[in-house]
Structures are given as structure tokens and as C-alpha cells.
Design an enzyme around this catalytic site. Structure first.
Site, short mmCIF file in Angstrom:
data_model
loop_
_atom_site.label_atom_id
_atom_site.label_comp_id
_atom_site.label_asym_id
_atom_site.label_seq_id
_atom_site.Cartn_x
_atom_site.Cartn_y
_atom_site.Cartn_z
N GLU A 65 1.88 -12.17 4.48
CA GLU A 65 0.08 -11.14 5.49
C GLU A 65 0.27 -11.92 7.06
O GLU A 65 0.45 -12.99 7.64
CB GLU A 65 -0.75 -12.00 5.04
CG GLU A 65 -1.51 -11.87 4.04
CD GLU A 65 -1.89 -10.62 3.37
OE1 GLU A 65 -1.82 -9.70 4.57
OE2 GLU A 65 -2.63 -10.19 2.42
N GLU A 79 -2.15 0.15 8.39
CA GLU A 79 -1.46 -1.16 7.76
C GLU A 79 -0.28 -0.75 6.72
O GLU A 79 1.05 -0.94 7.72
CB GLU A 79 -2.47 -2.80 6.70
CG GLU A 79 -1.88 -3.02 6.21
CD GLU A 79 -2.65 -3.79 5.15
OE1 GLU A 79 -1.22 -4.52 4.00
OE2 GLU A 79 -3.25 -3.72 5.03
N HIS A 90 2.78 -7.47 3.95
CA HIS A 90 1.23 -7.10 4.56
C HIS A 90 1.09 -7.00 5.60
O HIS A 90 1.79 -8.65 6.61
CB HIS A 90 0.33 -7.47 3.32
CG HIS A 90 0.87 -7.16 1.83
ND1 HIS A 90 -0.01 -5.78 0.80
CD2 HIS A 90 1.84 -6.34 0.60
CE1 HIS A 90 0.04 -5.58 0.06
NE2 HIS A 90 1.82 -6.49 -0.48
N HIS A 103 0.57 -1.51 -0.32
CA HIS A 103 -0.21 0.52 -0.45
C HIS A 103 1.02 1.20 -0.45
O HIS A 103 2.16 1.16 -0.05
CB HIS A 103 -0.83 -0.29 1.05
CG HIS A 103 -1.94 -1.42 1.58
ND1 HIS A 103 -3.14 -1.47 -0.56
CD2 HIS A 103 -1.38 -2.17 2.09
CE1 HIS A 103 -3.15 -2.59 0.75
NE2 HIS A 103 -3.34 -3.10 1.40
#
Length: 403
Positions: free
Chosen positions: A274, A134, A189, A98
Site C-alpha cells: 500500500e 488508484e 496498491h 484493480h
């Protein structure tokens, strides 16, 4: 301690400026010679140590024990040495997922998904139950990983330059990774299962692409090196004390996905991490804390190291020292380091006992972070025992001091 082991310890832990001190380095293998030299070194320690400096001491102290104790019991005392150039000639591409909010890009713009369709250019990423973005967690962890890998000689290329502005669409990041010629790429992430609290779903996982991938170069990279690196990252996370996710079809820490564009567009081996579920309060607390981000960074770094240096054969760990309370150290493993090659090649998938010597040493830091936390480490500092900051710990130390 024999002169040979003492000098091994001194060689393994490089002296950046001035030694720092750590009580847990005290161990029966340290003899009068080591104590005398340690006390002499203590004279240059400055008062008012920052928590980052104490963290460096903790890391170095643990690494010292991990090297000295197993080396004394094995026939290969140099197996665990850290020279600071173990990853020389290797390139790692880091993609902190992101981006910041200071941009005017259209996130819904459609881009190639690598499988004949399109998908949104980017997303904003999740927000933890405590309101932490995040993209910031990903950025913080990536900077720790970057510093630690660079301190071991690797070249690190990042998909974005900061945590404020734009970071690129998914297809652009994949192209950056491919163009970098990296030996391995890591997309960092954190997951979310709901916008509210979800106490039942927790844990880390690695996303792996459904095979085959239409692009032949991406298919070769992800079916070979990408899958091997993902398995090794999973093993590194387990060794660091993290639990595999218990949701969304995750099996043994891996989740197969058809809809993730990054792996389908990337022609170098890619690991898609993740780290945890930000909707779970316990997972979120780890993601948000300095200690938790450090633990994630160590797990990611050691997973990368295992892939880049290759599988090796484990030597049994030393037993815990009952009198001192020092825990049994992770096993040191024997075998030469992998040679540098100009292009990444698929790596066989070893079990978690096939970790490299270096990653075994580094992964042992996490239990001490759990025990005392970063802020609590000052209680461990005394003038009785001194060591210097290792290459890996120094990399983390420099990043923490800058943050």
C-alpha cells in the site's frame, strides 16, 4: 581517477545509443583522462533532450558516483557493478491492483477468500483527493517496475495487460501468480482512509496475512519468503525516504490482515504494497506526480532486488564531499550474488543495512528526484561531463518515453 576506476565506470554504465550529460557527475575523482573521453563522447548528444532522457542521465550520474566513490575506498571495487543480467533466471509477478472501467464484470460476484469463506470478486479501488483513480496510479508504477526489472534480466509477468479493461477477480490473479512460478509476486496498491480529506493519516505499509493460512502451499510461501520479502520491501521504502503509515494498526510499516484473499490463495511469496494514503493531500500529490510514481517504482524495484539477490554484509559509505556538495552515497555491500534456483525459497530477513549492492545504488536516485524533479533536470545538463545510461535507468527511461 585511475584507469582501473575509469574503466569500472564505463563497464557499469552501458551505452544504449548515445551518451547523455549530467553536471553532478563532476567530482574530484574524475581526472583529465575521464574529462577528455567525456568531451569526445559529447559530440553525439542531440539537442532538445526530452525530460525522460535527462532523467536517464540523472540516474546514470548518481549510479556512477555510487560505484566510483565507495569502490575507491574499499577492497572490492567490483561489488557495485551492474552487468544487466543480475536477475537473469528470476521471474517476478506484478499485480497492479484493480482495473480500468471498460468492462461489464460483476464486481460483487462472490469468490473464494482462501479461508473457507467468500468475498467480492474485485473493487474499483480508491480515488485520491484530487480525483486520480488508484488503478491508474498502480498501473503506471507497475510499468516502471516492470521496465527496470526487465532491464536487469528478470522475466516479468503481469496480472493485467492494460489500464482500460478487466484485470481479473482476486482469486484469478492469485492463480495467475501461482501458475507463473514466480520467485516473488508484488501486488501494488494505494490506500484510502476516507472519501474526503484526511490530513492526519499518512504513509506506506505492507499488508501481511494472519498465519497460519489453511492452504499448506500458501502458508509455506507466505510464512517464509512472503514475510521476508515484505520486510525487505519495508526497508527499501524507508531507505527511499518514505514514512511508515501511522494508522489502522500499522506497526513498523507492516499491517497484519485476515481478510485479504490474495496472500491466502497464492503459493509463491507475495508482497502486498500500500504505497500511500490517497486521502492525505501530501501522500496524494506524490502518488499523482511523475516524480512520485518514479520514487515508488524505485523503492519497489529495490525491495524486489534485495529479496531475489539475498542479504549481504554492508561496507561503510564514503563521506560526503564537502567541496563539491555531492552527498555521501549509500553503502556498497560485499558478497557474491545469490545463485538462481528453480523454486523460491524463504530468505532470511536482513536489516536495511543488509541490502544488496545493486539496490543500494538504485535507491540513491530518489534524493535527486526530490531536489530537482523530472522537469527541472534540464538545468543540470551541460557538455562538461558525460556518462551513459545504466541498465536500470535505461529501463525506466524507455517506459517514461513510451508513456
Amino acid at each position: 581517477m585511475s584507469g582501473r576506476l575509469f574503466h569500472l565506470l564505463r563497464k557499469c554504465l552501458l551505452l544504449p545509443v548515445c551518451p547523455v550529460v549530467l553536471e553532478i557527475v563532476s567530482h574530484p575523482v574524475l581526472d583529465v583522462e575521464g574529462e577528455r573521453r567525456a568531451r569526445a563522447d559529447f559530440e553525439c548528444v542531440q539537442t532538445g533532450m526530452t525530460r525522460s532522457a535527462v532523467l536517464g542521465a540523472l540516474s546514470a550520474g548518481l549510479l556512477a558516483l555510487s560505484v566510483v566513490i565507495p569502490a575507491a575506498a574499499s577492497a572490492a571495487p567490483t561489488a557495485g557493478e551492474s552487468s544487466g543480467n543480475e536477475l537473469a533466471g528470476k521471474t517476478v509477478f506484478l499485480d497492479p491492483g484493480h482495473q480500468g472501467t471498460d468492462h461489464s464484470e460483476n464486481l460483487a460476484r462472490q469468490v473464494d477468500d482462501g479461508r473457507g469463506g467468500t468475498k467480492d470478486c474485485q473493487t474499483t479501488g480508491m480515488t485520491t483527493v484530487d480525483g486520480v483513480a488508484e488503478h491508474t496510479i498502480n498501473w503506471n508504477v507497475s510499468q516502471l517496475v516492470k521496465s527496470s526489472l526487465e532491464s536487469l534480466g528478470a522475466k516479468v509477468v503481469s496480472s493485467r495487460a492494460d489500464d482500460t479493461g478487466w484485470g481479473g477477480c482476486v482469486d484469478e490473479r492469485a492463480k495467475m501468480a501461482s501458475d507463473s512460478g514466480a520467485d516473488v509476486a508484488v501486488s501494488i496498491h494505494a490506500d484510502s482512509t476516507t472519501t474526503s480529506v484526511d490530513a492526519d493519516k499518512h504513509g506506506f505499509h505492507l499488508i501481511v496475512p494472519t498465519l497460519p493460512i489453511p492452504d499448506s502451499a500458501a502458508d509455506a510461501a507466505q510464512s517464509g519468503g512472503g514475510r521476508a520479502a515484505s520486510n525487505l520491501m519495508r526497508d527499501a521504502y524507508v531507505r527511499a525516504g518514505f514514512t511508515p503509515a501511522n494508522y489502522s494498526g500499522v506497526s513498523d510499516g507492516l499491517q497484519e490482515r485476515f481478510d485479504i484473499a490474495g496472500p491466502a490463495l497464492t503459493s509463491v511469496p507475495l508482497v502486498f504494497v500500500e504505497m500511500a494514503n490517497g486521502s492525505n493531500p501530501d501522500d496524494a500529490a506524490v502518488l499523482e506526480s511523475d516524480e512520485g510514481q518514479l520514487k515508488h517504482a524505485i523503492a519497489i524495484s529495490t525491495g524486489v532486488i534485495d529479496y531475489l539477490l539475498g542479504p549481504e554484509t554492508a561496507v561503510e559509505p564514503a563521506e560526503a564531499d564537502a567541496e563539491s556538495g555531492v552527498p555521501a552515497t549509500p553503502p556498497i555491500v560485499a558478497g557474491p550474488l545469490a545463485t538462481t534456483t528453480p523454486t523460491p525459497t524463504p530468505t532470511p530477513t536482513p536489516t536495511s543495512t543488509g541490502a544488496t549492492p545493486l539496490s543500494r545504488l538504485l535507491s540513491g536516485i530518489s534524493p535527486y528526484i526530490d531536489s530537482v524533479g523530472i522537469d527541472g533536470l534540464t538545468d543540470l545538463v551541460t557538455p562538461d561531463n558525460v556518462t551513459s545510461v545504466s541498465n536500470f535507468a535505461r529501463g525506466l527511461l524507455e517506459q517514461l518515453m513510451d508513456s
